[in-house]
Scaffold this motif. Sequence first.
Motif, PDB file in Angstrom:
ATOM      1  N   UNK B 148      -4.792 -17.499   7.505  1.00 18.95           N
ATOM      2  CA  UNK B 148      -5.950 -16.768   6.999  1.00 18.95           C
ATOM      3  C   UNK B 148      -5.622 -15.297   6.809  1.00 18.95           C
ATOM      4  N   UNK B 149      -4.770 -14.783   7.652  1.00 15.70           N
ATOM      5  CA  UNK B 149      -4.473 -13.360   7.587  1.00 15.70           C
ATOM      6  C   UNK B 149      -3.217 -13.056   6.785  1.00 15.70           C
ATOM      7  N   UNK B 150      -2.715 -14.070   6.113  1.00 18.30           N
ATOM      8  CA  UNK B 150      -1.551 -13.846   5.259  1.00 18.30           C
ATOM      9  C   UNK B 150      -1.852 -12.758   4.233  1.00 18.30           C
ATOM     10  N   UNK B 151      -3.081 -12.735   3.766  1.00 19.16           N
ATOM     11  CA  UNK B 151      -3.430 -11.765   2.733  1.00 19.16           C
ATOM     12  C   UNK B 151      -3.419 -10.350   3.284  1.00 19.16           C
ATOM     13  N   UNK B 152      -3.792 -10.216   4.544  1.00 14.79           N
ATOM     14  CA  UNK B 152      -3.699  -8.903   5.168  1.00 14.79           C
ATOM     15  C   UNK B 152      -2.247  -8.470   5.223  1.00 14.79           C
ATOM     16  N   UNK B 153      -1.398  -9.419   5.614  1.00 16.27           N
ATOM     17  CA  UNK B 153       0.030  -9.102   5.675  1.00 16.27           C
ATOM     18  C   UNK B 153       0.552  -8.728   4.295  1.00 16.27           C
ATOM     19  N   UNK B 154       0.137  -9.493   3.278  1.00 16.48           N
ATOM     20  CA  UNK B 154       0.561  -9.173   1.913  1.00 16.48           C
ATOM     21  C   UNK B 154       0.084  -7.789   1.517  1.00 16.48           C
ATOM     22  N   UNK B 155      -1.169  -7.494   1.847  1.00 12.99           N
ATOM     23  CA  UNK B 155      -1.723  -6.191   1.498  1.00 12.99           C
ATOM     24  C   UNK B 155      -0.938  -5.070   2.145  1.00 12.99           C
ATOM     25  N   UNK B 156      -0.589  -5.242   3.421  1.00 13.80           N
ATOM     26  CA  UNK B 156       0.184  -4.205   4.101  1.00 13.80           C
ATOM     27  C   UNK B 156       1.549  -4.049   3.470  1.00 13.80           C
ATOM     28  N   UNK B 157       2.113  -5.167   3.068  1.00 14.03           N
ATOM     29  CA  UNK B 157       3.412  -5.105   2.395  1.00 14.03           C
ATOM     30  C   UNK B 157       3.287  -4.318   1.096  1.00 14.03           C
ATOM     31  N   UNK B 158       2.258  -4.623   0.309  1.00 12.35           N
ATOM     32  CA  UNK B 158       2.074  -3.901  -0.954  1.00 12.35           C
ATOM     33  C   UNK B 158       1.880  -2.409  -0.704  1.00 12.35           C
TER      34      UNK B 158
END
Lengths: 330, 505
Positions: B148-158
């Motif tokens: 579920x929090x993969x998108x948070x991780x992606x966002x932080x990466x971006x």
Amino acid sequence: MKTMPMHPHAQPNFRNLFWYPFKITLITALRTFPFIGKRFGKKLGAYHNTTHPEFLDDGSRARAASSAEMNDISRQEFAPDRVTSDLKPTLWKPQTVQYPYERLEDMEPWLFVPGNYNGRIGVIWETCTACKMCVNICPNDCLHMTTELRVDVLDNAQGDNAGFGAELEVGKYAAVEVPEVLETLDTFNHVTAHTAPPEEWRFAEVLDLSGDAATVRWNDSGEEAIVATSDLYPADDQIVSGRIDLGRCMFCGLCMEACGFTSFFMTNEYDGMSGFTRQDLWFDASRTRVLPGVHQEAVDAELAKRASKERDKRAKKAAKAAAEATKGDA
Amino acid sequence: MDDRYDLVGFFLSKDGVLRSGIMGALEGTPLEDSAGALSFGVATFALVNVVFLMLFFSQFAILWIERKAVARMQDRYGATTALRSLWVGENGVTAGEWWNMLPFGLGKPLGAVNKWLNAKFGNRDENFATVDRVNNRSWMGKTILPGFFQNVADGMKFLVKEHMVPQRADRLIFEVSPFLIVSSTLLILGMIPLSSGIYATNPDLSILYAIAIFGIAPIGVFFAGWSSNNKYTLIGGIRSAAQLTAYEIPLLLTLLSVAILSGTFNIVESIHFQHSAGAWNIFLMPLGAALFLVTMIAEVERVPFDMPEAEAELVEGWWTEYGGMRFGMLFMAEYIRTYAACFLFTHFFLGGWHLPFHGTIGSLPVVGEAYLLIPGAIMTLVKSWLVFLIVFVWARFALARIRTDQILEFGWRMLLPLAVLQVVLALVYRLYLFNPDGMSAQNDVAGGMAWNAFGIPYLVPILTTLFWLGVFWVYLNDEDKSAMSERMFHVHTVEPAGTVVPGQE
């Protein structure tokens, strides 16, 4: 207008272009749910538990038939091929094997790793004659032959073959067995350990021999001690050993084919070959070693061969000596 | 029927806690005269933020739904990143010591806590070196909603990635277009109600507003494609512009028919109409619902209408040159548009926040009262998520990307006539089949009976639905081989290879 001939099932109509793709994907998704896949498995595209037309030869067919019981989903707890201990097997159908908690061989024993799979290299160092055929044939130059301090098989042989090994000599090496390590060696698992097996010998330099006792200096501690010669086995620092750079190995198996003494194997173990650094991929002899529990027969045969050779040699020598003695008498 | 959870009333009414508190605090001060306006300003600001955050964070759900649905289709788990991966790291190094990246050493205490957590509840397995090694990362099956929090991780990466502009790009336009797209996309969320009591703003002509604001982003897309000075982005941008008219006009006509049927251009009122008249619009205009979905898939550029960003041919299409958080924002904007499309479908066709069989179940003695306690916002969210899963994600699995000429042909020769037909049908329904006497009062739980015919309740929606299901069935079983060459979708090669020798025909 000429048109391409078209397969009758490929009519570009609403059903084929719109509905069937939706239906197929729905079925594909639904049958991954255990309850649905189990109950309607055959209706939903015969995904689980079907015969395999790709098994063409009798042997394969027989093998598939023998494991058909295992494949029968009505006997399984869940419809998916693998059962795991997940909280919600219904919602989270696990196709993923949770390696290393789960291993494919344990979960689907009928899908064993084939015996001819070229996995980790295994060498029966006891029967290696240092002919270097494997080193010469290796296309990637990943094999390196060295020597190391070991106890030769002949030196600690028991029974009929005993007594043909080297003798203890002052200035050379000797070793004592470490019984607690020997015990653990039987259950040692290369696959999960990721390290070399522990050394079952404790090596020492022989300083003095006097009757039943020997003065030795332990290689590990450097301390001197007096040990009974019956406990000591002669060791040699010129025994063949080798290192393998698995980072360069392509698992072609040419080394195995080149070995004239069946000492060199590609095991079918697919793991235990990783590390955090490139240096971790340098496997020394102890990590490529095939442990005694696995290859005892091969070692015994080799032992018998060498012992008989030695016996012949000694017999010949004795005969020669006897002949010379008779000649001298005459 | 109004939803019983009235956030707007809570914030904006003068008797509410917030406004009366502010006005009370200002009493006796020089600001007393403008206390009403001031408190209104503060309350509106708070309301808008609350609603926007609700919409924005509930968007994570659809990203997760899509990930998990794709994973299920491919027979695997999918992403399993959990919050736990922030503190369970590898070999004592926890997730790259990210707290050291915070300014002024702000992350130091966080780092200490993480280290303690890792030492105390880390994944140590002393027995097996291998297990230990594998354990030392994140998931281990110990989380709910894995991924579920993969998108948070992606966002932080971006966020931490470098922002690059191609050397030969038109720098100003290149920088402006993401803001054009993202800001216009966020404006869509401004007028989407979660229920009759939870919305940021409710303009009278909100349907028109929604469509107008939806139409801005394609300009940004074209700008982005042009200014990147890259053939892939340019082709993507031009494709986007080319298919725009093909689906925008049918979309507008479909919404026009919704407006005609409901007699309003306001989203909230159109939902009220569906309840008061007694039937959700999807049962009165299934054709319109299908048209809306098809055109909306094209509008948000998802499979099968995603030629502007066709990965196989155009790298990433019109956003190829964007990296870092620009890419992240464009990606987010696309999903927000998709999410907004799901909301609009829910509102226009699925009765918005109304529960299924609201009146029937709601009139039961005890169960009914409990049933009516379900918040309308929850119902809206669930419906929208289901629309996303069943329509957008499923279509993405099932259908292949179609060509530009196919979507143009499809849009102009099929969607447009059908949309006109739907407008006519909506007119007929509203003028001749709709019975205004059957409309219920707005807050009547039972709902209205405005679509009765010949004294039979709900006859109009029932017959309409059956008719269109019949059409669907006919289409499913249609084997009209003689009409094959007339069919769209079908492309005949006029002179197939091997059938013609040049100069000898």
